[in-house]
Design a protein around this motif. Sequence first.
Motif, PDB file in Angstrom:
ATOM      1  N   PHE A 433       0.738  -0.977   0.053  1.00 15.12           N
ATOM      2  CA  PHE A 433       0.068   0.050  -0.020  1.00 15.12           C
ATOM      3  C   PHE A 433       0.855   1.445   0.086  1.00 15.12           C
ATOM      4  O   PHE A 433       0.478   2.175   0.111  1.00 15.12           O
ATOM      5  CB  PHE A 433      -0.909  -0.060   1.169  1.00 15.12           C
ATOM      6  CG  PHE A 433      -1.816  -1.193   1.193  1.00 15.12           C
ATOM      7  CD1 PHE A 433      -2.913  -1.195   0.351  1.00 15.12           C
ATOM      8  CD2 PHE A 433      -1.703  -2.203   2.127  1.00 15.12           C
ATOM      9  CE1 PHE A 433      -3.811  -2.407   0.479  1.00 15.12           C
ATOM     10  CE2 PHE A 433      -2.473  -3.172   2.199  1.00 15.12           C
ATOM     11  CZ  PHE A 433      -3.705  -3.385   1.460  1.00 15.12           C
ATOM     12  N   ILE A 434       2.081   1.041  -0.262  1.00 12.80           N
ATOM     13  CA  ILE A 434       2.882   2.397  -0.152  1.00 12.80           C
ATOM     14  C   ILE A 434       2.500   3.508  -1.233  1.00 12.80           C
ATOM     15  O   ILE A 434       2.320   4.773  -0.767  1.00 12.80           O
ATOM     16  CB  ILE A 434       4.524   1.847  -0.419  1.00 12.80           C
ATOM     17  CG1 ILE A 434       5.047   1.029   0.411  1.00 12.80           C
ATOM     18  CG2 ILE A 434       5.115   3.286  -1.001  1.00 12.80           C
ATOM     19  CD1 ILE A 434       6.479   0.592   0.247  1.00 12.80           C
ATOM     20  N   GLY A 435       2.179   3.179  -2.536  1.00 10.38           N
ATOM     21  CA  GLY A 435       1.682   3.967  -3.422  1.00 10.38           C
ATOM     22  C   GLY A 435       0.549   4.920  -2.844  1.00 10.38           C
ATOM     23  O   GLY A 435       0.310   6.138  -2.930  1.00 10.38           O
ATOM     24  N   CYS A 441      -0.947  11.190   1.493  1.00  3.38           N
ATOM     25  CA  CYS A 441      -0.383  12.263   2.165  1.00  3.38           C
ATOM     26  C   CYS A 441      -0.075  13.450   1.498  1.00  3.38           C
ATOM     27  O   CYS A 441      -0.073  14.387   2.143  1.00  3.38           O
ATOM     28  CB  CYS A 441       0.943  11.400   2.594  1.00  3.38           C
ATOM     29  SG  CYS A 441       0.589  10.458   4.044  1.00  3.38           S
ATOM     30  N   GLN A 442       0.070  13.060   0.139  1.00  5.66           N
ATOM     31  CA  GLN A 442       0.463  14.285  -0.769  1.00  5.66           C
ATOM     32  C   GLN A 442      -0.789  15.446  -0.803  1.00  5.66           C
ATOM     33  O   GLN A 442      -0.822  16.352  -0.715  1.00  5.66           O
ATOM     34  CB  GLN A 442       1.034  13.709  -2.131  1.00  5.66           C
ATOM     35  CG  GLN A 442       2.386  13.493  -2.123  1.00  5.66           C
ATOM     36  CD  GLN A 442       2.903  12.825  -3.216  1.00  5.66           C
ATOM     37  OE1 GLN A 442       1.824  12.475  -4.236  1.00  5.66           O
ATOM     38  NE2 GLN A 442       4.017  12.475  -3.609  1.00  5.66           N
ATOM     39  N   THR A 443      -2.040  14.536  -0.831  1.00  4.54           N
ATOM     40  CA  THR A 443      -3.261  15.220  -1.095  1.00  4.54           C
ATOM     41  C   THR A 443      -3.468  16.178   0.094  1.00  4.54           C
ATOM     42  O   THR A 443      -4.323  17.152   0.117  1.00  4.54           O
ATOM     43  CB  THR A 443      -4.625  14.551  -1.246  1.00  4.54           C
ATOM     44  OG1 THR A 443      -4.623  13.591  -0.114  1.00  4.54           O
ATOM     45  CG2 THR A 443      -4.352  13.689  -2.611  1.00  4.54           C
ATOM     46  N   LYS A 444      -2.752  15.492   1.445  1.00  6.98           N
ATOM     47  CA  LYS A 444      -2.927  16.549   2.673  1.00  6.98           C
ATOM     48  C   LYS A 444      -1.783  17.287   2.876  1.00  6.98           C
ATOM     49  O   LYS A 444      -1.570  17.683   4.114  1.00  6.98           O
ATOM     50  CB  LYS A 444      -3.198  15.207   3.872  1.00  6.98           C
ATOM     51  CG  LYS A 444      -4.223  14.578   3.596  1.00  6.98           C
ATOM     52  CD  LYS A 444      -5.650  15.198   3.924  1.00  6.98           C
ATOM     53  CE  LYS A 444      -6.932  14.327   3.929  1.00  6.98           C
ATOM     54  NZ  LYS A 444      -8.113  14.961   3.881  1.00  6.98           N
ATOM     55  N   ARG A 445      -1.201  17.555   2.183  1.00  9.10           N
ATOM     56  CA  ARG A 445       0.026  18.270   2.002  1.00  9.10           C
ATOM     57  C   ARG A 445       1.135  17.918   2.928  1.00  9.10           C
ATOM     58  O   ARG A 445       1.879  18.776   3.706  1.00  9.10           O
ATOM     59  CB  ARG A 445      -0.439  19.789   2.353  1.00  9.10           C
ATOM     60  CG  ARG A 445      -1.378  20.493   1.680  1.00  9.10           C
ATOM     61  CD  ARG A 445      -1.729  22.048   2.090  1.00  9.10           C
ATOM     62  NE  ARG A 445      -2.690  22.087   3.268  1.00  9.10           N
ATOM     63  CZ  ARG A 445      -2.280  22.911   4.451  1.00  9.10           C
ATOM     64  NH1 ARG A 445      -1.147  23.519   4.415  1.00  9.10           N
ATOM     65  NH2 ARG A 445      -3.118  22.886   5.348  1.00  9.10           N
ATOM     66  N   SER A 447       4.933  15.804   3.773  1.00  7.89           N
ATOM     67  CA  SER A 447       6.156  15.621   3.064  1.00  7.89           C
ATOM     68  C   SER A 447       6.815  14.372   3.683  1.00  7.89           C
ATOM     69  O   SER A 447       6.593  14.326   5.036  1.00  7.89           O
ATOM     70  CB  SER A 447       6.930  16.819   3.344  1.00  7.89           C
ATOM     71  OG  SER A 447       7.436  17.252   4.681  1.00  7.89           O
ATOM     72  N   LEU A 448       7.506  13.549   2.865  1.00  4.70           N
ATOM     73  CA  LEU A 448       8.060  12.414   3.215  1.00  4.70           C
ATOM     74  C   LEU A 448       9.412  12.583   3.867  1.00  4.70           C
ATOM     75  O   LEU A 448      10.131  13.183   3.237  1.00  4.70           O
ATOM     76  CB  LEU A 448       8.031  11.376   2.030  1.00  4.70           C
ATOM     77  CG  LEU A 448       8.620   9.748   2.531  1.00  4.70           C
ATOM     78  CD1 LEU A 448       7.741   9.234   3.433  1.00  4.70           C
ATOM     79  CD2 LEU A 448       8.896   9.199   1.053  1.00  4.70           C
ATOM     80  N   GLU A 449       9.515  12.179   5.185  1.00  2.00           N
ATOM     81  CA  GLU A 449      10.891  12.282   6.103  1.00  2.00           C
ATOM     82  C   GLU A 449      11.763  11.234   5.888  1.00  2.00           C
ATOM     83  O   GLU A 449      12.932  11.281   6.007  1.00  2.00           O
ATOM     84  CB  GLU A 449      10.469  12.658   7.232  1.00  2.00           C
ATOM     85  CG  GLU A 449       9.670  13.721   7.707  1.00  2.00           C
ATOM     86  CD  GLU A 449      10.418  15.207   7.240  1.00  2.00           C
ATOM     87  OE1 GLU A 449      11.535  15.179   7.165  1.00  2.00           O
ATOM     88  OE2 GLU A 449       9.750  16.089   6.849  1.00  2.00           O
ATOM     89  N   GLY A 450      11.142   9.873   5.798  1.00  2.00           N
ATOM     90  CA  GLY A 450      11.923   8.669   5.763  1.00  2.00           C
ATOM     91  C   GLY A 450      11.242   7.443   5.455  1.00  2.00           C
ATOM     92  O   GLY A 450       9.775   7.513   5.873  1.00  2.00           O
ATOM     93  N   VAL A 459       6.348  -2.131   6.092  1.00  2.00           N
ATOM     94  CA  VAL A 459       7.175  -0.651   5.933  1.00  2.00           C
ATOM     95  C   VAL A 459       6.613   0.378   6.867  1.00  2.00           C
ATOM     96  O   VAL A 459       5.423   0.284   7.411  1.00  2.00           O
ATOM     97  CB  VAL A 459       6.993   0.008   4.634  1.00  2.00           C
ATOM     98  CG1 VAL A 459       5.625   0.277   4.228  1.00  2.00           C
ATOM     99  CG2 VAL A 459       7.922   0.804   4.187  1.00  2.00           C
ATOM    100  N   GLU A 460       7.625   1.172   7.516  1.00  4.79           N
ATOM    101  CA  GLU A 460       7.308   2.175   8.359  1.00  4.79           C
ATOM    102  C   GLU A 460       7.726   3.466   7.658  1.00  4.79           C
ATOM    103  O   GLU A 460       8.804   3.592   7.136  1.00  4.79           O
ATOM    104  CB  GLU A 460       8.393   1.991   9.541  1.00  4.79           C
ATOM    105  CG  GLU A 460       7.886   3.297  10.431  1.00  4.79           C
ATOM    106  CD  GLU A 460       9.244   3.443  11.946  1.00  4.79           C
ATOM    107  OE1 GLU A 460       9.578   4.476  12.058  1.00  4.79           O
ATOM    108  OE2 GLU A 460       9.819   2.405  12.097  1.00  4.79           O
ATOM    109  N   MET A 461       6.577   4.369   7.393  1.00  9.33           N
ATOM    110  CA  MET A 461       6.712   5.624   6.865  1.00  9.33           C
ATOM    111  C   MET A 461       6.747   6.542   7.785  1.00  9.33           C
ATOM    112  O   MET A 461       5.712   6.814   8.656  1.00  9.33           O
ATOM    113  CB  MET A 461       5.770   5.822   5.697  1.00  9.33           C
ATOM    114  CG  MET A 461       5.897   4.497   4.803  1.00  9.33           C
ATOM    115  SD  MET A 461       4.318   4.534   3.523  1.00  9.33           S
ATOM    116  CE  MET A 461       4.813   5.679   2.465  1.00  9.33           C
ATOM    117  N   ARG A 462       7.567   7.952   7.532  1.00  6.08           N
ATOM    118  CA  ARG A 462       7.496   8.958   8.611  1.00  6.08           C
ATOM    119  C   ARG A 462       7.089  10.091   7.642  1.00  6.08           C
ATOM    120  O   ARG A 462       7.927  10.486   6.579  1.00  6.08           O
ATOM    121  CB  ARG A 462       8.908   9.077   9.249  1.00  6.08           C
ATOM    122  CG  ARG A 462       9.046   8.024  10.286  1.00  6.08           C
ATOM    123  CD  ARG A 462      10.449   7.915  10.892  1.00  6.08           C
ATOM    124  NE  ARG A 462      11.536   8.120  10.273  1.00  6.08           N
ATOM    125  CZ  ARG A 462      12.257   6.970   9.361  1.00  6.08           C
ATOM    126  NH1 ARG A 462      11.755   5.728   9.724  1.00  6.08           N
ATOM    127  NH2 ARG A 462      13.191   7.135   8.588  1.00  6.08           N
TER     128      ARG A 462
END
Length: 624
Positions: A433-435, A441-445, A447-450, A459-462
């Motif tokens: 589900f990464i995509g 998150c992009q539609t909610k303004r 920014s990917l930190e890591g 996967v862990e997304m920050r």
Amino acid sequence: MSLKNAPKPGSTDPSIIRNFCIIAHIDHGKSTLADRMLQLTGVVDERAARAQYLDRMDIERERGITIKSQAVRMPWTVPDDNDEGAEPGTYVLNMIDTPGHVDFTYEVSRSLEACEAAVLLVDAAQGIEAQTLANLYLAMGADLHIVPVLNKIDLPGAMVEKYAAELAGLVGCEPEDVLKVSAKTGEGVAGLLNEIVLQTPPPVGDADAPPRALIFDSVYDTYRGVVTYVRVIDGKLTHRDRIKMMSTGAVHEMLEVGVISPEPVKAADLGVGEVGYLITGVKDVRQSRVGDTVTSQHHGATEPLGGYKHPNPMVYSGLYPIDGDDYPTLRDALERLQLNDAALTFEPETSGALGFGFRIGFLGLLHMEITRDRLEREFDLDLISTAPNVVYEVRMEDGTEVVVTNPSEYPEGKIAEVREPVVKATILSPSDFIGTIMELCQTKRGSLEGMDYLSEDRVEMRYTLPMGEIVFDFFDQLKSRTKGYASLDYERSGEQAADLVKVDILLQGEPVDAFSAIVHKDAAYAYGVMMAGKLKELIPRQQFEVPIQAAIGARVIARENIRAIRKDVLAKCYGGDISRKRKLLEKQKAGKKRMKNIGTVEVPPEAFVAALSTTQPSEKSGKK
């Protein structure tokens, strides 16, 4: 074991006391494990047993979630032939069952201060979730010993070896050291209790020093007043002692001390390391503050214990009684609820449309929903809540700064900059589900930190996200886009400048403050169109035409008209000259025009309730 042989409260040697809590994500089996422990230790007999025994509130039982942490004292006898290597004998276990949702982290942090160890519980079919990680770091920060446990090993989909390795990597132990239990069937729970006795350090304190006890929770009892829950650090608190609250200096006589097992049991005193309750008969809820230190009035301690860092509210919302006469009742209800929920903050507020009410600070949307539900159920109130919003900092061109907790406080004039709060969000999800998560998150303004892979398929997304974007429907959308597999945790991380505007809703040219909102410039038009459309359906037709407008300052961005109710003035004209009909229509038109100038639009309470509940775009996220 028989409760007759259990050590009596107050006379307990600290070396046989073990204080621990259970931390886990929602639905990983905390309450079920607590139920099994209560049954195994014999403090709840078979007749009184029920599922989720420690969840006392109706809301907790209906929703299947823990909202309040609950403390309970259990005796446990370690047999001579135990496999874990624990010293045989009878021990006293003080267990605190904690909530799992991110909105109730403050409850968890307070519980950790009263313990020496934490049982980290993870579902063997789902693995580690974001909130599990957050609570683990809280426990490590409080310097607690961690006991890693995998639950639900009886499930067909349990991946015990995989998640044991994942958990061992986090805690820093070997996979074979991770305990495997099934809270539902009871498998492995007795071994877990032996391990808790073996691994948990006994409490440390000076029995001869002046008494010091930390208040970690309190509740209001209609008949007995404030009931305070404490963990004794030094000395001893005795029945009929005169005690002093160190932050307020208030002095009270203790009418009763005791322990919760899991119903209140009276005791003569509470010694070092014990967890119990105090009753002073005080009815004023402001006299007992969570995080305060209790000592004796004479020869008491001079140094208070380190209290709790008070949490900052994340979300603000207005709560107004539908019946204005209920305002004093709402104020009393909030004071009593604050005693039970120390993270709640409130202050009086007035709205031109809704009358007198309160602006309330919450730790999140679930916290807000639960609080409103409790106020309506426990205090029999009918309430209207305004759309939730966060705190903004507005800097004017002349250099003055305004803190805005409510859209009606948004200043007029030339604005240099608006700053909004941002959060650091941690999202754990299957890698498929990464995509879709990135797109959301992009539609909610955001920014990917890591991004880190915990295993091949997890996967862990920050992300850094604006708080205002996630308080509405972010969690709902995240769950629906990932088929319920993703989990979210967030914490406040400062402010950032943003292009925000205030959208006013005008009825007949007059702004209605309850419907105003602060939104991003790109979303302003959509909000205006949605609110104007909703109000057109909800407000009843008047004798004159009513325009509904959405405006940013003086610029109208959306408009709807509610058509006037017209009496058929031509009904009595059958036949005859057209000029007579025209004269009657002109007369009616002039009357409508005059009525429009002096008429006022009454918005019924039902329209407020409906409009404000639908301002949250959760319907669009597929949440039914």
